[in-house]
Enzyme design. Structure first.
Site, PDB file in Angstrom:
ATOM      1  N   ASP A 218       0.869  -1.171   0.000  1.00 57.15           N
ATOM      2  CA  ASP A 218       0.000   0.000   0.000  1.00 57.15           C
ATOM      3  C   ASP A 218       0.912   1.229   0.000  1.00 57.15           C
ATOM      4  O   ASP A 218       2.088   1.145   0.369  1.00 57.15           O
ATOM      5  CB  ASP A 218      -0.883  -0.057   1.260  1.00 57.15           C
ATOM      6  CG  ASP A 218      -1.650   1.225   1.493  1.00 57.15           C
ATOM      7  OD1 ASP A 218      -2.097   1.852   0.505  1.00 57.15           O
ATOM      8  OD2 ASP A 218      -1.813   1.602   2.680  1.00 57.15           O
TER       9      ASP A 218
ATOM     10  N   ASP B 262      -0.176   4.999   0.927  1.00 56.28           N
ATOM     11  CA  ASP B 262      -0.388   5.927   2.040  1.00 56.28           C
ATOM     12  C   ASP B 262      -0.289   5.215   3.387  1.00 56.28           C
ATOM     13  O   ASP B 262      -0.975   4.234   3.643  1.00 56.28           O
ATOM     14  CB  ASP B 262      -1.753   6.613   1.903  1.00 56.28           C
ATOM     15  CG  ASP B 262      -1.799   7.507   0.678  1.00 56.28           C
ATOM     16  OD1 ASP B 262      -0.943   8.398   0.582  1.00 56.28           O
ATOM     17  OD2 ASP B 262      -2.656   7.276  -0.199  1.00 56.28           O
TER      18      ASP B 262
ATOM     19  N   PHE C 125       0.841   9.973   4.938  1.00 52.25           N
ATOM     20  CA  PHE C 125      -0.371  10.778   4.751  1.00 52.25           C
ATOM     21  C   PHE C 125      -0.742  11.509   6.034  1.00 52.25           C
ATOM     22  O   PHE C 125      -1.066  12.700   6.018  1.00 52.25           O
ATOM     23  CB  PHE C 125      -1.510   9.851   4.308  1.00 52.25           C
ATOM     24  CG  PHE C 125      -2.829  10.530   4.036  1.00 52.25           C
ATOM     25  CD1 PHE C 125      -3.224  10.799   2.740  1.00 52.25           C
ATOM     26  CD2 PHE C 125      -3.673  10.877   5.073  1.00 52.25           C
ATOM     27  CE1 PHE C 125      -4.451  11.414   2.484  1.00 52.25           C
ATOM     28  CE2 PHE C 125      -4.906  11.497   4.830  1.00 52.25           C
ATOM     29  CZ  PHE C 125      -5.288  11.753   3.520  1.00 52.25           C
TER      30      PHE C 125
ATOM     31  N   PHE D 271      -9.944   4.879   9.935  1.00 58.39           N
ATOM     32  CA  PHE D 271      -9.155   5.133   8.731  1.00 58.39           C
ATOM     33  C   PHE D 271      -9.268   6.577   8.229  1.00 58.39           C
ATOM     34  O   PHE D 271      -8.277   7.209   7.890  1.00 58.39           O
ATOM     35  CB  PHE D 271      -9.569   4.157   7.625  1.00 58.39           C
ATOM     36  CG  PHE D 271      -8.727   4.273   6.398  1.00 58.39           C
ATOM     37  CD1 PHE D 271      -7.419   3.805   6.390  1.00 58.39           C
ATOM     38  CD2 PHE D 271      -9.230   4.847   5.241  1.00 58.39           C
ATOM     39  CE1 PHE D 271      -6.621   3.922   5.261  1.00 58.39           C
ATOM     40  CE2 PHE D 271      -8.446   4.965   4.103  1.00 58.39           C
ATOM     41  CZ  PHE D 271      -7.141   4.500   4.107  1.00 58.39           C
TER      42      PHE D 271
ATOM     43  N   LYS E  60      -9.018  -3.302  -3.992  1.00 56.73           N
ATOM     44  CA  LYS E  60      -7.791  -4.107  -3.891  1.00 56.73           C
ATOM     45  C   LYS E  60      -8.080  -5.606  -3.880  1.00 56.73           C
ATOM     46  O   LYS E  60      -7.175  -6.400  -4.107  1.00 56.73           O
ATOM     47  CB  LYS E  60      -6.988  -3.684  -2.654  1.00 56.73           C
ATOM     48  CG  LYS E  60      -6.493  -2.242  -2.737  1.00 56.73           C
ATOM     49  CD  LYS E  60      -5.585  -1.847  -1.577  1.00 56.73           C
ATOM     50  CE  LYS E  60      -5.246  -0.356  -1.688  1.00 56.73           C
ATOM     51  NZ  LYS E  60      -4.348   0.105  -0.616  1.00 56.73           N
TER      52      LYS E  60
ATOM     53  N   ASP F  29      -2.221  -0.510   5.849  1.00 57.21           N
ATOM     54  CA  ASP F  29      -2.638  -0.036   7.183  1.00 57.21           C
ATOM     55  C   ASP F  29      -4.154  -0.023   7.361  1.00 57.21           C
ATOM     56  O   ASP F  29      -4.638   0.086   8.485  1.00 57.21           O
ATOM     57  CB  ASP F  29      -2.103   1.378   7.437  1.00 57.21           C
ATOM     58  CG  ASP F  29      -2.690   2.377   6.463  1.00 57.21           C
ATOM     59  OD1 ASP F  29      -2.530   2.170   5.238  1.00 57.21           O
ATOM     60  OD2 ASP F  29      -3.333   3.352   6.907  1.00 57.21           O
TER      61      ASP F  29
HETATM   62  P1  TMP Z   1      -5.388   3.194   0.548  1.00 58.82           P
HETATM   63  O1  TMP Z   1      -4.392   3.504   1.650  1.00 58.82           O
HETATM   64  O2  TMP Z   1      -6.379   2.162   0.921  1.00 58.82           O
HETATM   65  O3  TMP Z   1      -4.692   2.925  -0.748  1.00 58.82           O
HETATM   66  O4  TMP Z   1      -6.270   4.466   0.333  1.00 58.82           O
HETATM   67  C1  TMP Z   1      -5.842   5.646   0.764  1.00 58.82           C
HETATM   68  C2  TMP Z   1      -6.588   6.727   0.078  1.00 58.82           C
HETATM   69  O5  TMP Z   1      -7.612   7.206   0.936  1.00 58.82           O
HETATM   70  C3  TMP Z   1      -5.633   7.834  -0.206  1.00 58.82           C
HETATM   71  O6  TMP Z   1      -5.754   8.272  -1.528  1.00 58.82           O
HETATM   72  C4  TMP Z   1      -6.040   8.868   0.759  1.00 58.82           C
HETATM   73  C5  TMP Z   1      -7.484   8.573   1.048  1.00 58.82           C
HETATM   74  N1  TMP Z   1      -7.883   9.054   2.354  1.00 58.82           N
HETATM   75  C6  TMP Z   1      -8.978   9.870   2.412  1.00 58.82           C
HETATM   76  O7  TMP Z   1      -9.606  10.155   1.416  1.00 58.82           O
HETATM   77  N2  TMP Z   1      -9.354  10.370   3.618  1.00 58.82           N
HETATM   78  C7  TMP Z   1      -8.690  10.079   4.741  1.00 58.82           C
HETATM   79  O8  TMP Z   1      -9.052  10.555   5.812  1.00 58.82           O
HETATM   80  C8  TMP Z   1      -7.548   9.204   4.652  1.00 58.82           C
HETATM   81  C9  TMP Z   1      -6.763   8.845   5.870  1.00 58.82           C
HETATM   82  C10 TMP Z   1      -7.200   8.722   3.435  1.00 58.82           C
END
Ligand code: TMP
Length: 200
Positions: free
Chosen positions: A10, A12, A18, A44, A137, A148
């Site tokens: 992954d 982020d 992030f 999350f 995914k 995560d």
């Molecule tokens: P992933 O980690 O499952 O690949 O997805 C992460 C995506 O989610 C990333 O593009 C950022 C987004 N995200 C949000 O839209 N809002 C949030 O509060 C967080 C933590 C991540």
């Protein structure tokens, strides 16, 4: 012949920070707004926790979203400590194929190209071909997904990969059932994890 171990990383909070990027930009852009310390992040989505915790503050959800929807947000995310070094070592291991499996945000305009640029800049041009962008995914075939996010669901009920939860502030109190954790990239645990998976 034995097939290679396909590892999905992954992006982020596994490679790119992030949460730290968000916290720093949010404090800078909205110094007068209330905030959640990084260690107190639960769940999350940052936006969900802010809206719940500060429901009396008008438009706080928009303020939060403005941070990660902004140009250069994804590009400028710092690295998770040790992640780039570990990823490069992992990719060089015999019998291992590494991919980056990441979900874009809804407002994809900056996020999409900047994810590519981040990978190019931090990992190198050859890594760009390893990027898999998807909202689902479960549709991706692999043996191991290091991520995560606790609730990874989608069209496939039983995905091919086994999910190993990469530790983050937001998931420390979450119920992860029988899943294993990887706490960081710095203490060498990832090597043991990979060796375990290679022996299966
Ligand atoms: P992933 O980690 O499952 O690949 O997805 C992460 C995506 O989610 C990333 O593009 C950022 C987004 N995200 C949000 O839209 N809002 C949030 O509060 C967080 C933590 C991540």
């Amino acid at each position: 012949c034995k097939k290679n171990l396909r590892v999905l990383l992954d992006m982020d909070q596994v490679l790119a920070d992030f949460e730290l990027g968000f916290f720093q930009e949010y404090r800078k852009k909205y110094p007068e707004y209330p905030y959640i310390e990084m260690k107190d992040r639960v769940g999350f989505f940052v936006k969900d926790q802010y809206e719940k915790m500060f429901s009396s503050v008008p438009n706080i959800g928009n303020a939060v979203a403005n941070i990660y929807n902004a140009k250069k947000f994804f590009l400028n995310l710092p690295e998770i400590e040790g992640a780039v070094d570990a990823a490069k070592k992992l990719a060089k291991m015999e019998g291992v194929d590494v991919f980056i499996c990441t979900s874009p945000i809804e407002k994809y305009k900056y996020c999409l190209p900047e994810k590519y640029e981040w990978v190019h800049k931090h990992l190198g041009p050859e890594w760009v071909a390893r990027i898999i962008l998807t909202k689902d995914k479960t549709m991706v075939n692999g043996h191991l997904l290091i991520d995560d996010r606790v609730d990874i669901i989608g069209a496939i009920e039983r995905p091919s990969w086994e999910h190993v939860v990469f530790s983050a502030n937001h998931n420390m109190k979450a119920d992860i059932g029988k899943r294993r954790r990887l706490d960081n990239w710095t203490n060498g645990d990832w090597k043991e994890l990979i060796e375990d998976f290679k022996m299966r």
